[in-house]
Design an enzyme around this catalytic site. Structure first.
Site, PDB file in Angstrom:
ATOM      1  N   ARG A  40      38.106  26.366  34.082  1.00 40.96           N
ATOM      2  CA  ARG A  40      36.773  26.519  35.096  1.00 40.96           C
ATOM      3  C   ARG A  40      35.677  26.443  34.027  1.00 40.96           C
ATOM      4  NH1 ARG A  40      33.776  30.656  37.096  1.00 40.96           N
ATOM      5  NH2 ARG A  40      32.902  30.266  39.196  1.00 40.96           N
ATOM      6  N   SER A 112      39.406  26.705  47.659  1.00 42.83           N
ATOM      7  CA  SER A 112      38.836  27.977  47.919  1.00 42.83           C
ATOM      8  C   SER A 112      38.633  28.012  49.349  1.00 42.83           C
ATOM      9  CB  SER A 112      37.584  28.197  47.032  1.00 42.83           C
ATOM     10  OG  SER A 112      38.177  28.336  45.668  1.00 42.83           O
ATOM     11  N   LYS A 141      31.620  35.629  38.276  1.00 40.11           N
ATOM     12  CA  LYS A 141      30.940  34.408  39.395  1.00 40.11           C
ATOM     13  C   LYS A 141      29.648  34.907  39.814  1.00 40.11           C
ATOM     14  CE  LYS A 141      32.123  31.766  43.288  1.00 40.11           C
ATOM     15  NZ  LYS A 141      32.038  30.398  43.040  1.00 40.11           N
TER      16      LYS A 141
HETATM   17  N1  TZP Z   1      35.890  33.060  42.735  1.00 39.51           N
HETATM   18  C1  TZP Z   1      35.811  34.070  43.385  1.00 39.51           C
HETATM   19  S1  TZP Z   1      35.527  35.352  42.496  1.00 39.51           S
HETATM   20  C2  TZP Z   1      35.681  34.612  40.964  1.00 39.51           C
HETATM   21  C3  TZP Z   1      35.928  33.342  41.476  1.00 39.51           C
HETATM   22  C4  TZP Z   1      35.952  32.334  40.422  1.00 39.51           C
HETATM   23  C5  TZP Z   1      35.998  35.272  39.726  1.00 39.51           C
HETATM   24  C6  TZP Z   1      37.101  36.033  39.609  1.00 39.51           C
HETATM   25  O1  TZP Z   1      36.907  36.609  38.055  1.00 39.51           O
HETATM   26  P1  TZP Z   1      37.256  38.143  37.923  1.00 39.51           P
HETATM   27  O2  TZP Z   1      36.961  38.368  36.319  1.00 39.51           O
HETATM   28  O3  TZP Z   1      38.970  38.101  37.685  1.00 39.51           O
HETATM   29  O4  TZP Z   1      36.939  38.956  38.920  1.00 39.51           O
END
Ligand code: TZP
Ligand code: MG
Length: 217
Positions: A40, A112, A141
């Site tokens: 990503r 998603s 995010k």
């Molecule tokens: N989409 C929703 S939450 C997220 C993404 C890409 C981030 C998740 O990262 P983490 O550090 O596991 O909370």
């Protein structure tokens, strides 16, 4: 639907490795037993152009060595260029049906979603799995939607029992049982692995925790 082991689905960009070299983090995570990987590479610190391609190829090489699927977030062109195992898109990206057309029938497609409606469309477009979240508060995010908990996961899992679901957002080895018990097939993780002192041990404890829920202990 193409089959993929989503139990511990690690997601990382080159900037998600606060404790060192991201390729080292990925290799540690692979050693610890992650079952799927998504590159990503997005946001202000993301690599672009040839640097992004080179980094993607290095990640792909490592994933191949450990027999773990390598999925590219958003960048369909890159996924096709380097022959990745799949692509993951969100609701604001290229539509899932266009992505499916561009990547063909062999590659994995993840989407998603945040509702039964979006899950229905993803399935119709040829998605192999869906991601749902953020289940918990996330630091990874910046434009994440409000915390959703697990209610929607349960709802979608009840309607589409065959559609694999990965929960995402703030998931750790200590809170993943709630996500799995709500109907998820696996968990997507950034910081609980990439930010860990020991990513190998972190990946292993996540896999152990997922397995414990799956066998009911
Ligand atoms: N989409 C929703 S939450 C997220 C993404 C890409 C981030 C998740 O990262 P983490 O550090 O596991 O909370
Ligand atoms: Mg996206």
């Amino acid at each position: 639907m193409r089959d993929v082991d989503l139990r511990v689905y690690f997601i990382m960009g080159s900037f998600n490795a606060p404790n060192g070299d991201p390729l080292h983090v990925l290799e540690q995570a692979l050693k610890g037993g992650i079952t799927c990987f998504q590159l990503r590479e997005k946001g202000p610190d993301a690599l672009t152009g040839d640097e992004k391609t080179a980094f993607a190829k290095s990640c792909q090489r490592l994933c191949k060595a450990y027999g773990v699927p390598f999925i590219v977030n958003d960048d369909v062109e890159l996924a096709v260029l380097i022959d990745a195992d799949g692509v993951h898109v969100g609701q604001d990206d290229l539509s899932a049906s266009v992505v499916r057309r561009n990547i063909g029938e062999q590659k994995l497609l993840g989407v998603s979603v945040h509702s039964v409606f979006e899950a229905t469309s993803a399935l119709a477009a040829g998605a192999d799995y869906i991601g749902m979240g953020p289940v918990y508060e996330t630091v990874s995010k910046s434009d994440a939607k409000p915390v959703a908990g697990t209610a929607r996961i349960s709802e979608v899992a009840a309607i589409f029992p065959e559609l694999p679901i990965v929960g995402i957002g703030g998931i750790t080895a200590s809170n993943l049982d709630i996500v799995m018990n709500s109907g998820a097939t696996g968990v997507s993780i950034i910081s609980a692995i990439s930010g860990a002192e020991n990513p190998e041990a972190a990946a292993r404890s996540l896999l152990d925790a997922v397995q414990r829920v799956k066998v009911g202990i």
